[in-house]
Write a protein that holds these residues in place. Structure first.
Motif, mmCIF file in Angstrom:
data_model
loop_
_atom_site.group_PDB
_atom_site.id
_atom_site.type_symbol
_atom_site.label_atom_id
_atom_site.label_comp_id
_atom_site.label_asym_id
_atom_site.label_seq_id
_atom_site.Cartn_x
_atom_site.Cartn_y
_atom_site.Cartn_z
ATOM 1 N N UNK A 1 0.841 -1.073 -0.056
ATOM 2 C CA UNK A 1 0.107 0.006 -0.111
ATOM 3 C C UNK A 1 0.869 1.396 -0.211
ATOM 4 N N UNK B 1 2.046 1.769 -3.626
ATOM 5 C CA UNK B 1 0.722 2.310 -4.458
ATOM 6 C C UNK B 1 0.391 3.773 -3.673
ATOM 7 N N UNK C 1 -1.057 4.449 -1.254
ATOM 8 C CA UNK C 1 -2.540 4.437 -0.532
ATOM 9 C C UNK C 1 -2.120 4.980 1.027
ATOM 10 N N UNK D 1 1.138 6.622 -10.163
ATOM 11 C CA UNK D 1 0.227 5.334 -10.381
ATOM 12 C C UNK D 1 -0.008 4.797 -11.555
#
Lengths: 437, 308
Positions: free
Chosen positions: B48, B51, B53, B73
């Motif tokens: 994560x 990414x 996130x 991304x």
């Protein structure tokens, strides 16, 4: 990268293309109109009923007071005693018997009137009769004291105090009613909008969690973008639905009232009578004029601009909280514990609006609640038609915007952590911890 | 720069819980990198972070020599373990939407989708809703969506869960093909047999720490114990057995073999070569089976986790 338009578009289209949304959009006005039509029809049925009232007037002072109207027929009984009259009326199955006993002077008449009936009579019928008798007795008494009918007629005065602010802004009683109507409508509209579409946002956040797509989405867009996209997209869908309701409702209302010949604006003829009396007193033309005048006296520009700002601000504030709730829970049943703190200020706002703004639009309670951000959109919208100083509006709006920014920050925090949490029933303590992640 | 992705002493705390403790990994370009570890080791947290996130508390992550930026991304395709699609949205619409979120133009996304749908023989699903598909079918869509925008870095978190063996193989082949076309793959799993088949590099996370990483072959070499699995046949097996036991460290072994003979694991010193052992054994008995015991990823995984 700005994906906001893309997200808004998807949210909007999914909502609008949803079957239950379409059904509700077109069914709700139908149901509402059907309901109104049924109520109007029923009350008309009631009014159409002809009433026969017999009058036994032993004084003969009042005999000519009782003129037949479209739905009440008065029958004067002569040369009967009370017992016979009662029996007769019962036999004729009349609505009732009005009995005025024989007295020596006009002064005693008032104490000697009785109404006999099978069932207890309708309040409006009794009130109507009382009004007629009162008027006649007053006139008779005055005449006895040497006042002519012309003088009595001439003495009737209708007062409508002209109101004017120090700045020269004119207003009247009818203005206040119009202001109340505008303010109430705006506040109520916001309230309904928040409840209906806030819930929709919450459900769509929960849907993303339960379908587990959230992590895929969130690896492409920022949570705050997704959240704002959801809020805006859903709101646009809401505006669409509202617009369709208004148009459809208007058309249906016209059609239905044309077909059934029901004049929806006047629910009962009794009210119509009252209206007519008021109109006669003031003159229909004057009435219409003051109505128009009242509307044009409203701070229209201020109202429209403030409505837009407070409506949008209030709606965004609440919907970001709804989104945060949606992110914090796994399914709709878990939302209950978080709903109360959101609904409380909203309901409070409506109560304050209804009970204190009407009484005193610039009193302490109304003023304070029109500054507190969670209640200000509803309360301020109700106050504005009465004229709120610009600095108050601006301050309230600034507070609202500041709170909204805080709420979005808060919601985004909860959202970012919450959307990736599964199977955990969050408590307030847990939520507080999430803020620090 | 030969590493596509470099994470440098990345730490992440959730409240008082340390999810990652100064974890560093380097993923070489064009490799399939296995990110392994027991449940709760911190794999998903690291993924994560890659990414974007969640943000790391400390440490940096670089993609292609640059610190991670929001634009990156587009270069990453991520198939999370918790995956799903909008149930009431049509397959085609949904795939287009997700592709556009990754920054693809609509027309390009459409033609690429057509290509993939034909390739996986799912072209007639375009107008179906996800809720009409089976779980495995939905997973295929999800895979297509992940790889559609031709990312440099592909991250698969337990990609084979939910697939039947046929489709799992299909997806595995596609992953290998994508690697051959130049993509770098991070592959997170605790299914070791797929690690064996696919990965050339691994990193092992355990309790928020990285406890092992490197080329799979190097690690295996490191972990091998100079043990040979042998199957022998002799008239007088007892005396042969005694002789071997006298000379080497011996453990019993089990493997399938046609003959009912001596089965042993023989461990030898580094001073002795495998040829020496083989010629010794050949002089004593008939050698049917002679294999060096190479630790499986599973063995390494269990042993390392146990020792920590």
């Amino acid at each position: 990268m700005n994906h906001l338009p893309l997200i808004i578009k998807r949210e909007y289209l999914t909502k609008v293309k949803n079957k239950s949304f379409i059904i509700m959009t077109f069914l709700s006005p139908l149901i509402m109109i059907a309901l109104i039509a049924v109520v109007a029809y029923l009350s008309q049925l009631n009014n159409d009923k002809k009433r026969f009232i017999s009058v036994l007037d032993e004084t003969e002072f009042l005999s000519d007071v009782f003129q037949n109207t479209s739905n009440t027929t008065y029958t004067l009984l002569n040369d009967l005693n009370l017992e016979d009259a009662k029996a007769l009326v019962k036999e004729k199955n009349d609505y009732g018997l009005l009995h005025i006993s024989k007295v020596d002077s006009i002064d005693e008449v008032a104490q000697n009137i009785k109404f006999y009936s099978e069932e207890s009579p309708s309040l409006t019928v009794i009130a109507g009769i009382e009004r007629k008798i009162e008027k006649r007795l007053r006139e008779m008494k005055l005449q006895k004291d040497g006042v002519s009918l012309e003088q009595i007629e001439a003495s009737k005065i209708n007062i409508d105090i002209a109101q004017e602010s120090f700045e020269g802004q004119k207003s009247s009683k009818i203005d206040n009613i119009i202001k109340l109507a505008f303010g109430g409508l705006a506040g109520y509209l916001l309230f309904m909008f928040i409840i209906i579409y806030g819930n929709m946002i919450m459900r769509s956040v929960i849907e993303e969690k339960t379908s587990r797509i959230i992590e895929v989405i969130i690896s492409s867009v920022k949570p705050i973008q997704l959240m704002m996209g959801k809020i805006i997209g859903t709101s646009l869908a809401g505006v669409t639905q509202f617009a369709i309701w208004v148009v459809l409702g208007g058309v249906l209302l016209t059609v239905v009232s044309a077909i059934f010949g029901i004049d929806m604006t006047q629910a009962s003829s009794q009210q119509q009578e009252l209206m007519n009396q008021a109109m006669q007193a003031e003159g229909a033309q004057a009435m219409a004029e003051s109505l128009l005048n009242g509307i044009s006296n409203l701070p229209i520009l201020n109202l429209v601009i403030a409505f837009m700002f407070f409506f949008i601000g209030g709606y965004l504030l609440y919907s970001s909280l709804y989104a945060a709730i949606g992110a914090a829970v796994d399914n709709e049943t878990d939302t209950q514990q978080f709903m109360l703190p959101i609904l409380m200020p909203l309901i409070l706002a409506v109560y304050v609006g209804v009970f204190t703004v009407i009484e005193d639009p610039h009193g302490t309670v109304s003023t304070v609640f029109s500054f507190i951000p969670l209640t200000s959109p509803v309360v301020m919208l109700m106050r504005i038609p009465f004229g709120v100083p610009m600095w108050q509006q601006v301050l309230s709006l600034l507070l609202l915007v500041a709170t909204f920014i805080f709420a979005v920050w808060f919601a985004a925090k909860i959202y970012r952590v919450g959307i990736l949490m599964y199977g955990k029933k969050p408590t307030y303590k847990e939520l507080f911890k999430w803020l620090k992640y | 720069m030969n590493d596509l992705l470099v994470a440098d002493s990345v730490s992440k705390n959730f409240g008082n819980f340390k999810a990652l403790n100064e974890v560093s990994i380097a993923v070489p370009k064009g490799s399939i990198f296995g990110l392994l570890g027991p449940n709760g080791a911190g794999k998903t947290t690291l993924i994560r972070i890659i990414n974007q996130i969640t943000m790391p508390d400390e440490g940096t992550v670089q993609l292609d020599g640059q610190p991670l930026r929001p634009e990156h991304i587009r270069d990453i395709g991520y198939l999370p373990e918790e995956r799903g699609l909008y149930k009431s949205m049509k397959v085609g619409e949904q795939a287009l939407y997700l592709a556009q979120l990754k920054g693809m133009a609509k027309t390009e996304a459409k033609s690429r989708l057509k290509y993939w749908f034909e390739k996986l023989e799912i072209g007639d699903w375009w107008n179906k809703k996800i809720q009409e598909l089976s779980k495995g079918q939905a997973q295929k869509i999800q895979f297509v969506v992940t790889v559609l925008h031709r990312p440099k870095l592909l991250i698969f978190d337990e990609p084979f869960s939910g697939f039947d063996p046929i489709n799992a193989n299909l997806i595995k082949d596609e992953i290998l093909k994508l690697r051959d076309e130049g993509a770098t793959v991070i592959f997170s799993t605790h299914r070791m047999e797929s690690v064996e088949e696919l990965c050339d590099h691994i990193a092992l996370l355990h309790k928020s720490n990285k406890i092992l990483d490197g080329k799979l072959n190097d690690i295996k070499r490191e972990f091998k114990t100079n043990t040979f699995e042998v199957g022998l046949q002799s008239q007088n097996s007892n005396s042969v057995l005694a002789e071997i036991k006298d000379k080497f460290e011996v453990l019993p072994a089990t493997f399938k073999n046609l003959n009912d003979d001596i089965k042993l694991n023989i461990k030898i010193d580094e001073s002795i070569s495998s040829n020496d052992l083989l010629s010794f054994l050949a002089s004593k008995a008939e050698v049917h089976h002679f294999v060096e015991v190479i630790p499986t990823a599973n063995d390494i995984f269990i042993e390392t986790v146990k020792n920590n």
